[in-house]
Write a protein that holds these residues in place. Structure first.
Motif, PDB file in Angstrom:
ATOM      1  N   SER A   1       3.984   7.937  -3.592  1.00  0.00           N
ATOM      2  CA  SER A   1       5.114   8.457  -4.363  1.00  0.00           C
ATOM      3  C   SER A   1       5.508   9.864  -3.929  1.00  0.00           C
ATOM      4  O   SER A   1       6.682  10.241  -3.997  1.00  0.00           O
ATOM      5  CB  SER A   1       4.793   8.437  -5.857  1.00  0.00           C
TER       6      SER A   1
ATOM      7  N   ARG B   1      11.023   3.138   3.537  1.00  0.00           N
ATOM      8  CA  ARG B   1       9.677   2.863   4.033  1.00  0.00           C
ATOM      9  C   ARG B   1       9.301   3.942   5.045  1.00  0.00           C
ATOM     10  O   ARG B   1       9.827   3.978   6.165  1.00  0.00           O
ATOM     11  CB  ARG B   1       9.604   1.477   4.699  1.00  0.00           C
TER      12      ARG B   1
ATOM     13  N   HIS C   1       3.554   4.643   4.805  1.00  0.00           N
ATOM     14  CA  HIS C   1       4.262   4.564   3.533  1.00  0.00           C
ATOM     15  C   HIS C   1       3.333   4.484   2.326  1.00  0.00           C
ATOM     16  O   HIS C   1       3.733   4.813   1.212  1.00  0.00           O
ATOM     17  CB  HIS C   1       5.187   3.346   3.529  1.00  0.00           C
ATOM     18  N   HIS C   2       2.093   4.047   2.538  1.00  0.00           N
ATOM     19  CA  HIS C   2       1.223   3.732   1.405  1.00  0.00           C
ATOM     20  C   HIS C   2       0.060   4.707   1.262  1.00  0.00           C
ATOM     21  O   HIS C   2      -0.220   5.505   2.150  1.00  0.00           O
ATOM     22  CB  HIS C   2       0.684   2.316   1.552  1.00  0.00           C
TER      23      HIS C   2
ATOM     24  N   PRO D   1       2.686   2.435  -2.798  1.00  0.00           N
ATOM     25  CA  PRO D   1       3.543   3.402  -2.111  1.00  0.00           C
ATOM     26  C   PRO D   1       3.120   4.833  -2.424  1.00  0.00           C
ATOM     27  O   PRO D   1       2.701   5.143  -3.541  1.00  0.00           O
ATOM     28  CB  PRO D   1       4.936   3.099  -2.667  1.00  0.00           C
TER      29      PRO D   1
END
Length: 227
Positions: free
Chosen positions: A123, A157, A113-114, A121
């Motif tokens: 994007s 997520r 997710h990151h 996060p």
């Protein structure tokens, strides 16, 4: 003399929860497909868990990060493909970072997710999911026997499931399974290109219950995002 016989009434369902809607028992999902090496890592973990514990829910699907999942759509597959194609117009590929095994809900996932910092996060991932959700939303129809799925960019997520719904019925295995996964010598890339989007049609005899016990799936279409 003709005997009058009262016909036996047809049983009436006591709840619409298990009613069959048009298009049942099928659902559609649109996913980001990882690179082959990451797919192999996911499959290695889920295969080991099935062999050791009979855990099957995460491995019932092909390796994927969900963009939109389990949508009840009765439109022809060609309409879904066309809608997603329009939604993906001008969307470029991006880099996905894998932070490794993390707990998420009752299960275990590869956290994708990151960004590389493990905090911010990604994007591009969230924006992609939002665009796909917007594309398929007009095609959805109500499904009385399955909770509706709604995309929320604030709670979404991105992840690759390793252990999932089995833990709802076997919470006693949670700690042991976590230790087992930690001990598996399975390497995975720390990053991979997010450039493949896939459409799958899934089927289950029990969407309102333990759907993973009867889940089957069929690949419908793949899109390649330009780099």
């Amino acid at each position: 003399m003709t005997e009058n016989v009262t016909p036996t009434p047809t049983p009436v369902a006591t709840s619409e929860r298990f009613a069959q809607a048009p298009g049942d028992p099928y659902r559609y999902g649109v996913y980001l497909r990882p690179d082959p090496a990451t797919c192999a890592a996911v499959t290695a973990v889920t295969t080991q868990l099935r062999a050791q514990y009979g855990i099957v829910s995460a491995g019932a699907f092909p390796p994927h990060a969900t963009l939109v999942g389990s949508r009840h759509i009765t439109a022809p597959a060609g309409e879904i493909v066309a809608a997603v194609t329009r939604g993906l117009a001008d969307v470029p590929a991006f880099t996905v970072h894998n932070a490794g095994v993390r707990r998420q809900g009752v299960g275990l996932v590869y956290d994708v997710h990151h960004l590389a910092d493990g905090i911010t996060p990604n994007s591009a991932f969230v924006d992609l999911a939002a665009r796909v959700d917007k594309a398929v939303a007009p095609l959805q129809t109500p499904a009385p026997n399955h909770a509706e799925h709604h995309f929320d960019r604030n709670t979404s997520r991105a992840h690759l499931s390793l252990v999932s719904h089995d833990m709802y019925v076997r919470p006693d295995l949670s700690e042991e399974v976590g230790e087992y996964v930690d001990g598996l010598p399975v390497a995975f890339p720390e990053r991979f290109p997010g450039d493949r989007v896939t459409l799958y049609r899934t089927r289950s005899d029990d969407w309102a219950g333990r759907w993973w016990r009867t889940l089957t799936w069929e690949h419908v279409h793949t899109w390649r995002l330009p780099r």
